[in-house]
Design a protein around this motif. Sequence first.
Motif, short mmCIF file in Angstrom:
data_model
loop_
_atom_site.label_atom_id
_atom_site.label_comp_id
_atom_site.label_asym_id
_atom_site.label_seq_id
_atom_site.Cartn_x
_atom_site.Cartn_y
_atom_site.Cartn_z
N MET A 145 28.84 48.95 50.37
CA MET A 145 29.12 47.74 51.13
C MET A 145 29.43 48.15 52.57
O MET A 145 30.17 49.09 52.82
N SER A 146 28.87 47.43 53.51
CA SER A 146 29.16 47.71 54.92
C SER A 146 30.59 47.29 55.23
O SER A 146 31.20 46.49 54.51
N PHE A 147 31.11 47.80 56.35
CA PHE A 147 32.47 47.42 56.72
C PHE A 147 32.57 45.92 56.99
O PHE A 147 33.54 45.28 56.60
N LEU A 148 31.56 45.35 57.64
CA LEU A 148 31.60 43.92 57.92
C LEU A 148 31.59 43.11 56.62
O LEU A 148 32.33 42.12 56.49
N ASP A 149 30.81 43.55 55.64
CA ASP A 149 30.82 42.87 54.33
C ASP A 149 32.20 42.99 53.69
O ASP A 149 32.71 42.04 53.09
N LEU A 150 32.80 44.16 53.80
CA LEU A 150 34.15 44.38 53.27
C LEU A 150 35.15 43.45 53.96
O LEU A 150 35.99 42.82 53.32
N ALA A 151 35.04 43.33 55.28
CA ALA A 151 35.95 42.47 56.04
C ALA A 151 35.77 41.00 55.64
O ALA A 151 36.76 40.26 55.52
N TYR A 152 34.55 40.58 55.41
CA TYR A 152 34.31 39.19 54.97
C TYR A 152 34.85 38.97 53.55
O TYR A 152 35.33 37.89 53.22
N ALA A 153 34.78 40.00 52.71
CA ALA A 153 35.20 39.87 51.31
C ALA A 153 36.72 39.82 51.15
O ALA A 153 37.23 39.22 50.21
N ARG A 154 37.45 40.41 52.07
CA ARG A 154 38.91 40.51 51.96
C ARG A 154 39.57 39.15 52.24
O ARG A 154 39.17 38.43 53.12
N TYR A 155 40.53 38.80 51.42
CA TYR A 155 41.31 37.58 51.61
C TYR A 155 42.72 37.84 51.09
O TYR A 155 42.96 38.81 50.38
N SER A 156 43.66 36.98 51.44
CA SER A 156 45.04 37.14 51.00
C SER A 156 45.19 36.67 49.56
O SER A 156 44.97 35.50 49.25
N VAL A 157 45.59 37.59 48.70
CA VAL A 157 45.75 37.32 47.27
C VAL A 157 47.21 37.06 46.98
O VAL A 157 48.08 37.86 47.36
N ARG A 158 47.47 35.96 46.29
CA ARG A 158 48.85 35.62 45.92
C ARG A 158 49.03 35.44 44.41
O ARG A 158 50.07 34.99 43.97
N HIS A 159 48.00 35.83 43.65
CA HIS A 159 48.05 35.75 42.19
C HIS A 159 47.39 37.02 41.64
O HIS A 159 46.20 37.24 41.86
N TYR A 160 48.18 37.81 40.92
CA TYR A 160 47.72 39.11 40.44
C TYR A 160 47.73 39.18 38.92
O TYR A 160 48.56 38.57 38.26
N GLU A 161 46.81 39.99 38.39
CA GLU A 161 46.81 40.29 36.97
C GLU A 161 48.01 41.16 36.65
O GLU A 161 48.49 41.91 37.50
N ASP A 162 48.47 41.07 35.41
CA ASP A 162 49.60 41.88 34.97
C ASP A 162 49.06 43.23 34.49
O ASP A 162 48.99 43.50 33.30
N ARG A 163 48.63 44.04 35.45
CA ARG A 163 48.13 45.38 35.12
C ARG A 163 48.40 46.30 36.29
O ARG A 163 48.34 45.91 37.45
N SER A 164 48.73 47.53 35.97
CA SER A 164 49.08 48.53 36.98
C SER A 164 47.85 48.97 37.75
O SER A 164 46.73 48.89 37.28
N VAL A 165 48.12 49.49 38.93
CA VAL A 165 47.07 50.12 39.74
C VAL A 165 47.08 51.61 39.43
O VAL A 165 48.14 52.24 39.41
N GLU A 166 45.91 52.15 39.16
CA GLU A 166 45.78 53.56 38.83
C GLU A 166 46.30 54.44 39.96
O GLU A 166 46.12 54.14 41.13
N GLN A 167 46.94 55.56 39.59
CA GLN A 167 47.56 56.44 40.58
C GLN A 167 46.55 56.95 41.60
O GLN A 167 46.88 57.07 42.79
N GLU A 168 45.32 57.23 41.19
CA GLU A 168 44.34 57.72 42.16
C GLU A 168 44.01 56.66 43.22
O GLU A 168 43.74 57.00 44.38
#
Length: 178
Positions: free
Chosen positions: A1-24
């Motif tokens: 994904m290009s950086f511009l596509d990444l920038a368009y895809a990003r939004y403020s998330v206020r609802h998360y799944e109940d699952r941990s983020v992997e350490q890596e």
Amino acid sequence: MSFLDLAYARYSVRHYEDRSVEQEKVDAIVEAGRIAPSAHNFHPTRIVVCDTPELLAKAAACEPRFEKNGSIFGAPLAFVVCAKTEDAWVRSYDDMNSSLIDTSIVCDQMMMAATDLGLGTCWVCAFDPEVARREFDIPEGVEPVSILVAGYAQPRELDSERREARRIPLAQFTDVNA
């Protein structure tokens, strides 16, 4: 994904799944912040990684109205991004301290790295820095500036047209007199 596509895809998330983020992924986000540029390469930013229930509760205490399931918005991961103001470069013409800019660059790089890793994020500035200082035992001279929360976003239908309508037009963005 290009950086511009990444920038368009990003939004403020206020609802998360109940699952941990992997350490890596946590490590990759931290590294993205660590290598961020700073004025004069002084690197005045310091972070607190909140990845345990105790640390997430401390982050949520900084703005109780955002608390959900023991964290900010229920996110399983948060970073308290701080500025060590005395370590920052200062512009000689007007004594502008670059620490707020530098910490914002760090936060932005971490946010985009998280997005690239498939995580949702929300950059939180509406919190009480004195509560953060107390909760995390942050010393004088180190200013809590932002809290970046991250995790797997709950599936939601994104309204890209609505998000686009909230952006200012290019002509206005490129005109300092507008």
